[in-house]
Design a protein around this motif. Structure first.
Motif, PDB file in Angstrom:
ATOM      1  N   LEU A   1      40.485  48.193  36.248  1.00 50.50           N
ATOM      2  CA  LEU A   1      40.971  46.933  36.658  1.00 50.50           C
ATOM      3  C   LEU A   1      40.043  46.178  37.893  1.00 50.50           C
TER       4      LEU A   1
ATOM      5  N   ASN B   1      37.997  42.935  37.971  1.00 48.22           N
ATOM      6  CA  ASN B   1      38.196  42.047  39.116  1.00 48.22           C
ATOM      7  C   ASN B   1      36.856  41.767  39.843  1.00 48.22           C
TER       8      ASN B   1
ATOM      9  N   VAL C   1      43.251  39.338  38.861  1.00 41.79           N
ATOM     10  CA  VAL C   1      44.058  40.263  38.333  1.00 41.79           C
ATOM     11  C   VAL C   1      45.520  40.321  39.052  1.00 41.79           C
TER      12      VAL C   1
END
Lengths: 228, 297
Positions: free
Chosen positions: A180, A184, A190
């Protein structure tokens, strides 16, 4: 960019999920949404992709006023928002490749483009070697990575994650978090609702804490702040 | 919609039919039974209608002229009749021809008329038929106004009652047809509902990744259409064979000679087409109504 102005949500059964939320999330930010169970985190996420509508208040996503958005324009809003859930929501009868391609078929992309882009995102989530495997042959972490690949395949500007590590062991969770973070870093906003204290306190990002439907804390590089 | 997308929808729709084997079987047979009843009823209704139309077409207006009407006045009446709207045919029957007709009708008892030939008491008349037999009373009323028309006869009273009867038969037929169609629709929509229920997860994901409602609907739409189509095939085959057999039977049995049934070719083609169209329409409609709830995400 996501903006909420004095947003209230009361469910038909009388639960006041959100009471007067005002918040601004800039493009490219990474935001944790924390708080006790039932505090309104999921509702907060659901409002952003128009699964739920606010009882009162206004929400803007990429400059679109969700309140004024006509029912039949919702699909086009969602093509710009990727969503990831705790339970992955993969289709068991489709392979990894098919599950990811599905999201592109639905938006009627040309098949050549689909093949190429699916290959790309599977490389990003490091699952290229499992492209022809069915979800139930994968570990939880791998399934979540497939779900993330599906959420990203249409190049959304926002990725929403509702407890993405909720069903995973700590080590696997870290794998998901690094993924993640990389997403990002490539420019995608996010927003992640979580209960994971260790992650929030280690990978420091902006933290929005919601309790009883209100924002009680909003700090850059914040802490989890609850006993687990 | 792109052709590629349409092919995908078609593939998905056909796949669903196979995937829910038993449900497909159940609903196709339910539709087949309903459409069979509908077909039997249609054939019956069309034959009754044919018979009634035949009887209706026999209804004619007898226009009697005044005994003193001169040839040019008779001509004037004929012109007036031909100019009247709604009239299909006008046939002149002189009083001598009338006498011949009467003799023929009396047969052996024709001698009763002997001696009357010299002083024919009959009147010259026109036999008039209308395009729409139901208009007979109104047309007759207008004819009565024409000069030198003595009397107008069309079976007043009887004709009205007969037409009331045929109208009622047709309306009852219509109600039956609509009722049966609704039953079949309900059955198809139930099957589709089960298909959709089994695939609600897939629908949920489709909505999440930004599929439009019509993109989601099409496969189910096609599935419903196919269910209706398949459900129509069997009853069409059975009705075709059955009606053939019925016609053969009637033709061979002399005691049934009065039954003037419609021939197979145009009738069965019409009924088949109607059943296929109705089957597919209720299939599509059934899938649309069962989709509504699931698209509210």
């Amino acid at each position: 960019m996501i903006e909420m102005i004095d947003v209230w949500k009361t469910y038909p059964n009388g639960t006041h999920a959100l009471r007067g939320i005002t918040v601004r999330i800039k493009k490219g930010e990474f935001v944790y949404v924390v708080g006790p169970s039932g505090a309104g985190k999921s509702t907060f996420i659901k409002l952003m992709y128009r699964e739920e509508r606010p009882t009162k208040g206004q929400i803007f996503v990429n400059g679109i006023n969700l309140e004024a958005l006509r029912e039949r324009r919702i699909p086009y809003l969602r093509r710009n928002i990727g969503v990831v859930f705790q339970d992955f929501k993969l289709l068991p009868k489709l392979t990894v490749h098919e599950n990811v391609a599905f999201a592109m078929e639905v938006v009627e992309a040309p098949s050549k483009q689909i093949r190429q882009r699916v290959k790309e995102v599977l490389e990003l989530v490091k699952l290229s070697h499992k492209a022809d495997v069915y979800p139930d042959e994968l570990s939880g972490g791998e399934q979540q990575r497939v779900a993330i690949a599906r959420a990203l395949v249409n190049r959304p500007s926002v990725l929403l994650a509702d407890e993405p590590t909720g069903n995973l062991d700590p080590e696997t969770s870290w794998g998901i978090m690094h993924l993640l973070e990389e997403i990002n870093n490539r420019g995608t906003t996010v927003v992640m609702a979580t209960h994971n204290r260790e992650i929030v306190n280690t990978m420091r990002k902006r933290v929005i804490a919601i309790e009883n439907g209100e924002i009680v804390r909003d700090e850059q590089r914040g802490e989890y702040g609850y006993e687990t | 919609m792109k052709l590629r997308t349409f092919r995908r929808h078609l593939r998905e729709g056909v796949k669903n039919i196979g995937r829910n084997g038993w449900m497909t079987f159940a609903s196709v047979s339910a539709v087949a039974v309903t459409l069979f009843l509908l077909g039997v009823f249609l054939i019956l209704a069309m034959n009754v209608n044919h018979f009634m139309a035949h009887v209706e077409s026999q209804v004619e207006i007898k226009v009697y002229l005044t005994p003193d009407a001169k040839p040019e006045q008779v001509k004037a009446v004929e012109t007036a009749l031909r100019n009247q709207s709604g009239i299909k045919s006008v046939v002149y029957v002189s009083k001598d021809q009338g006498m011949e007709e009467l003799k023929k009708r009396l047969g052996d008892k024709a001698e009763l008329l002997e001696g009357l030939e010299k002083q024919n008491p009959l009147q010259d008349r026109f036999d008039v038929k209308t395009y729409d037999p139901h208009q007979t009373p109104q047309v007759a009323e207008k004819i009565r106004q024409i000069p030198h028309v003595d009397e107008v006869q069309y079976g007043k009273g009887w004709v009205e009652k007969f037409f009331d009867f045929t109208r009622m038969v047709r309306n009852v037929g219509l109600v039956f047809i609509v009722g049966l169609a609704f039953t079949a629709m309900f059955l198809i929509s139930n099957t589709i509902k089960i298909t959709i229920f089994a695939r609600r997860r897939e629908i949920e994901i489709m909505k999440l990744v930004g599929a439009t409602n019509w993109f989601i609907r099409w496969p189910f739409f096609i599935e419903g259409m196919l269910l209706g189509f398949l459900g129509a095939l069997l009853p069409i085959a059975v009705l075709w064979v059955g009606y053939h057999a019925l016609l053969d039977m009637v033709r061979q049995d002399l005691s049934l000679f009065f039954l003037d049934l419609l021939p197979v070719t145009p009738l069965m083609a019409q009924v088949s087409l109607l059943l296929v169209v109705i089957g597919m329409l209720i299939g599509m409609w059934g899938s649309l109504i069962s989709m509504r709830r699931f698209l509210k995400v």
